[in-house]
Design a protein around this motif. Structure first.
Motif, PDB file in Angstrom:
ATOM      1  N   GLU A   1      20.926 -34.739  44.647  1.00 47.78           N
ATOM      2  CA  GLU A   1      21.159 -35.374  43.346  1.00 47.78           C
ATOM      3  C   GLU A   1      20.402 -36.694  43.240  1.00 47.78           C
ATOM      4  O   GLU A   1      19.855 -37.040  42.187  1.00 47.78           O
ATOM      5  CB  GLU A   1      22.657 -35.614  43.136  1.00 47.78           C
ATOM      6  CG  GLU A   1      23.422 -34.420  42.616  1.00 47.78           C
ATOM      7  CD  GLU A   1      24.750 -34.824  41.997  1.00 47.78           C
ATOM      8  OE1 GLU A   1      25.227 -35.946  42.282  1.00 47.78           O
ATOM      9  OE2 GLU A   1      25.302 -34.026  41.227  1.00 47.78           O
ATOM     10  N   ALA A   2      20.380 -37.439  44.353  1.00 46.04           N
ATOM     11  CA  ALA A   2      19.661 -38.717  44.356  1.00 46.04           C
ATOM     12  C   ALA A   2      18.170 -38.494  44.101  1.00 46.04           C
ATOM     13  O   ALA A   2      17.538 -39.237  43.337  1.00 46.04           O
ATOM     14  CB  ALA A   2      19.869 -39.431  45.680  1.00 46.04           C
ATOM     15  N   ILE A   3      17.611 -37.452  44.715  1.00 41.90           N
ATOM     16  CA  ILE A   3      16.187 -37.139  44.511  1.00 41.90           C
ATOM     17  C   ILE A   3      15.933 -36.777  43.054  1.00 41.90           C
ATOM     18  O   ILE A   3      14.948 -37.225  42.439  1.00 41.90           O
ATOM     19  CB  ILE A   3      15.754 -36.002  45.451  1.00 41.90           C
ATOM     20  CG1 ILE A   3      15.714 -36.507  46.902  1.00 41.90           C
ATOM     21  CG2 ILE A   3      14.398 -35.451  45.048  1.00 41.90           C
ATOM     22  CD1 ILE A   3      15.473 -35.423  47.928  1.00 41.90           C
ATOM     23  N   LEU A   4      16.814 -35.975  42.460  1.00 44.68           N
ATOM     24  CA  LEU A   4      16.655 -35.607  41.047  1.00 44.68           C
ATOM     25  C   LEU A   4      16.747 -36.833  40.145  1.00 44.68           C
ATOM     26  O   LEU A   4      15.993 -36.961  39.173  1.00 44.68           O
ATOM     27  CB  LEU A   4      17.721 -34.579  40.660  1.00 44.68           C
ATOM     28  CG  LEU A   4      17.586 -33.183  41.279  1.00 44.68           C
ATOM     29  CD1 LEU A   4      18.778 -32.308  40.885  1.00 44.68           C
ATOM     30  CD2 LEU A   4      16.272 -32.527  40.852  1.00 44.68           C
ATOM     31  N   ASP A   5      17.668 -37.747  40.483  1.00 44.92           N
ATOM     32  CA  ASP A   5      17.811 -38.964  39.682  1.00 44.92           C
ATOM     33  C   ASP A   5      16.576 -39.851  39.802  1.00 44.92           C
ATOM     34  O   ASP A   5      16.158 -40.491  38.826  1.00 44.92           O
ATOM     35  CB  ASP A   5      19.058 -39.743  40.126  1.00 44.92           C
ATOM     36  CG  ASP A   5      20.349 -39.031  39.741  1.00 44.92           C
ATOM     37  OD1 ASP A   5      20.299 -38.163  38.852  1.00 44.92           O
ATOM     38  OD2 ASP A   5      21.394 -39.339  40.343  1.00 44.92           O
ATOM     39  N   ILE A   6      16.002 -39.909  41.000  1.00 43.85           N
ATOM     40  CA  ILE A   6      14.780 -40.701  41.187  1.00 43.85           C
ATOM     41  C   ILE A   6      13.641 -40.095  40.379  1.00 43.85           C
ATOM     42  O   ILE A   6      12.898 -40.808  39.686  1.00 43.85           O
ATOM     43  CB  ILE A   6      14.407 -40.780  42.682  1.00 43.85           C
ATOM     44  CG1 ILE A   6      15.452 -41.610  43.449  1.00 43.85           C
ATOM     45  CG2 ILE A   6      13.019 -41.395  42.860  1.00 43.85           C
ATOM     46  CD1 ILE A   6      15.303 -41.537  44.954  1.00 43.85           C
ATOM     47  N   ARG A   7      13.499 -38.790  40.423  1.00 47.25           N
ATOM     48  CA  ARG A   7      12.439 -38.124  39.650  1.00 47.25           C
ATOM     49  C   ARG A   7      12.644 -38.326  38.157  1.00 47.25           C
ATOM     50  O   ARG A   7      11.682 -38.510  37.401  1.00 47.25           O
ATOM     51  CB  ARG A   7      12.400 -36.639  39.981  1.00 47.25           C
ATOM     52  CG  ARG A   7      11.866 -36.360  41.387  1.00 47.25           C
ATOM     53  CD  ARG A   7      11.933 -34.891  41.726  1.00 47.25           C
ATOM     54  NE  ARG A   7      11.419 -34.643  43.078  1.00 47.25           N
ATOM     55  CZ  ARG A   7      11.551 -33.499  43.734  1.00 47.25           C
ATOM     56  NH1 ARG A   7      12.168 -32.472  43.154  1.00 47.25           N
ATOM     57  NH2 ARG A   7      11.057 -33.374  44.945  1.00 47.25           N
ATOM     58  N   SER A   8      13.912 -38.300  37.750  1.00 47.50           N
ATOM     59  CA  SER A   8      14.204 -38.549  36.339  1.00 47.50           C
ATOM     60  C   SER A   8      13.803 -39.965  35.957  1.00 47.50           C
ATOM     61  O   SER A   8      13.263 -40.198  34.871  1.00 47.50           O
ATOM     62  CB  SER A   8      15.703 -38.338  36.078  1.00 47.50           C
ATOM     63  OG  SER A   8      16.038 -38.652  34.750  1.00 47.50           O
ATOM     64  N   GLY A   9      14.036 -40.906  36.870  1.00 44.40           N
ATOM     65  CA  GLY A   9      13.633 -42.282  36.614  1.00 44.40           C
ATOM     66  C   GLY A   9      12.129 -42.433  36.522  1.00 44.40           C
ATOM     67  O   GLY A   9      11.607 -43.179  35.682  1.00 44.40           O
ATOM     68  N   LEU A  10      11.411 -41.712  37.370  1.00 42.80           N
ATOM     69  CA  LEU A  10       9.949 -41.752  37.335  1.00 42.80           C
ATOM     70  C   LEU A  10       9.423 -41.134  36.035  1.00 42.80           C
ATOM     71  O   LEU A  10       8.516 -41.666  35.408  1.00 42.80           O
ATOM     72  CB  LEU A  10       9.365 -41.002  38.538  1.00 42.80           C
ATOM     73  CG  LEU A  10       9.665 -41.597  39.923  1.00 42.80           C
ATOM     74  CD1 LEU A  10       9.103 -40.691  41.009  1.00 42.80           C
ATOM     75  CD2 LEU A  10       9.077 -42.999  40.039  1.00 42.80           C
TER      76      LEU A  10
END
Length: 572
Positions: A313-322
């Protein structure tokens, strides 16, 4: 199979048992740990020494409840004050092994009970050690061991008594007329029966005239428990002479021991019975440990799934932020606009792309410090984004683990760092202390890889080589802006500025490489960044993985135990 193959299989099994951690706090874990430790100890303490030398002296262990008079019986049989007796409990501090001097070498050389230290001499010993007392009162071929109480108030004494009974060729269970029906001794008797241990029962301190009633009742209890062939001895209450029972009181059991010592075939029969019974009990006991390992593995998988879920989930949130434009907030935009020049220059560049090539050197070559500032702003933004979500994943994982008994048992054993009062105290509840520097390293390497992509693309377009040689860093910055140029996370007046900046960067790069090449460069650079972020989060998550398999048993170890059991069964 040869005896050597059996010995080697037992050695392997003992190693694998001891490597089975069973550290998760599960319902049957305590019992499984007990079985694991007890079986591994019996292999080392009894099975391996006995298989190595089948004709070694027989060991008879006198064991039983507190106050059963074991030490008094031992002293009376030997005819000397060998084992300390008294009214204080527990009396027997260190087990006393009495043997003929001719058998001292076997018992003193750490064959039997190899991890138990030896001590000799007349002075009473204490603690987990074996006090050896040679005497001619005991015939060669048989040793007599006075063990601690199986129901001692001291846990160490109880554990030692259990260990000694598991190492016995013959267990002489000692009880009294007042306590022969107690639950704890019968638990041991049933355990001895399940392992095929040779047994005898000594009913001590029987009031005069009561033996005719108590003896048959005890015999019936033994029959009901399936112990039909157990030899029973009775010692009536007698006045002690110099602290010892009169000869008549102990004549029956003493003569029996003398006959056993003198009859090699009878001793061999006892040894074979106990050895074969112990060997036969090994698979069931080992498989009970293996079964608990399976349960533990299922729970460990659930705990690890929680880790993976939170970090995914953290990785998905980071990608969403990018993807949401978070990297193009005011600081990055300001530095980039300083790098490429004024608004008039931007408008002129967009209107006349052809003239951009001629002005690129004057616009870019003199501002290396500004390029570094853009890199720094991008690094800081990425670091903040990644670190925040890594902290969140670590906290969520710790909370998920603490919601279960098994997960709490993993965290509660961790060597957490101690922080100042009021600050977070548990290092697993936040990103690792090394993550910040690791993030910076990965971003620097990623930025370097972008410049390398630009150089490689420039080499394929030789007409642009001169331009690239003058402004590789700036072109690399333009590529980063294109990668992050999404307005989803940009608000207010930043929308127009971000869009204009992205358009400029896109125009710049397209003029140099062509539109398709720009798309390919951006996709490759973004994929490399995603790979690095995945690696950073995986490294941080691995702290939980390492902690989990420090407490629980890794799957490979469970499989090794399964193979050891199979190998043992093939040798018996």
């Amino acid at each position: 199979m040869s005896n050597l193959a059996l010995i080697e299989s037992l050695q392997q099994l003992a190693r694998e048992l001891r490597s089975s951690r069973l550290g998760l706090d599960l319902g049957d874990a305590v019992a499984a740990r007990h079985t694991r430790d007890e079986l591994a100890a019996q292999i080392d303490d009894y099975l391996l020494p006995r298989l190595t030398r089948i004709d070694a002296p027989l060991l008879a262990v006198l064991g039983g409840s507190t106050g059963a008079g074991k030490s008094t019986v031992t002293n009376s049989i030997v005819g000397d004050d060998i084992s300390p007796a008294g009214v204080l409990r527990p009396t027997t501090r260190a087990p006393v092994l009495v043997c003929n001097p001719a058998d001292m070498e076997w018992f003193s050389e750490h064959h039997l009970l190899p991890e138990l230290p030896r001590v000799t001499g007349e002075k009473p010993a204490s603690g987990a050690m074996l006090h050896l007392r040679p005497t001619d009162a005991i015939d060669p071929g048989l040793a007599f061991l006075d063990s601690p109480d199986i129901d001692s108030v001291e846990e160490a004494n109880r554990e030692l008594a259990t260990q000694l009974l598991a190492a016995a060729d013959l267990w002489i269970f000692t009880t009294t007329a007042a306590r022969y029906a107690d639950a704890v001794p019968w638990d041991f008797l049933r355990q001895a029966q399940s392992r095929g241990t040779a047994l005898a029962v000594l009913l001590n301190r029987v009031p005069l005239g009561a033996g005719a009633e108590i003896g048959p009742h005890l015999d019936q209890m033994l029959v009901d428990a399936g112990l039909n062939d157990v030899t029973r001895f009775t010692i009536e209450t007698s006045e002690l002479v110099e602290g010892r029972l009169p000869d008549a009181a102990i004549a029956e059991i003493r003569d029996w021991l003398h006959r056993l010592a003198a009859d090699a075939e009878a001793r061999a029969t006892v040894v074979r019975k106990t050895l074969e019974g112990a060997l036969a009990s090994v698979p069931e006991r080992a498989n009970s440990v293996l079964s608990e390992l399976g349960t533990e593995a299922d729970v460990a998988d659930d705990l690890w799934s929680a880790v993976q879920h939170n970090y995914d989930e953290a990785i998905l949130d980071i990608r969403s932020g990018l993807d949401g434009g978070a990297m193009l907030r005011s600081e990055v935009l300001d530095r980039w606009q300083e790098l490429v020049g004024t608004g008039e220059f931007m408008r002129g560049l967009q209107a006349r792309v052809g003239r951009f090539r001629d002005g690129l050197k004057a616009s870019l070559s003199g501002k290396p410090s500004t390029t570094a500032e853009v890199e720094g702003e991008i690094t800081a933004s990425l670091e903040t984004l990644i670190l925040a979500h890594a902290d969140s994943a670590a906290l969520k994982t710790s909370q998920d683990w603490r919601a279960s008994t098994a997960g709490s048992s993993v965290l509660d054993d961790a060597n957490f760092a101690t922080d100042p009062p009021g600050g977070p105290a548990r290092e697993l509840e936040r990103a690792s202390s090394e993550l910040r520097e690791n993030i910076r390293r990965e971003i620097r390497q990623w930025q370097d890889s972008i410049l390398e992509l630009v150089r490689e693309q420039g080499e394929s377009k030789r007409t642009m080589a001169r331009v690239l040689s003058l402004g590789v860093n700036s072109v690399g910055m333009a590529l980063m802006v294109v990668i992050f140029a999404q307005t989803g996370g940009v608000t207010g007046t930043e929308v127009a500025v971000g869009a204009g900046t992205a358009g400029l960067s896109q125009t710049l790069l397209a003029a140099l490489f062509g539109e398709q090449a720009v798309r390919d460069l951006a996709a490759e650079a973004k994929a490399q960044l995603s790979t690095r972020i995945d690696r950073l989060l995986a490294e941080d998550a691995n702290r939980f993985h390492a902690r989990l398999w420090t407490v629980a048993t890794p799957p490979a170890q469970s499989e090794a135990l399964r193979e050891a059991i199979t190998r043992f069964e093939a040798t018996t």
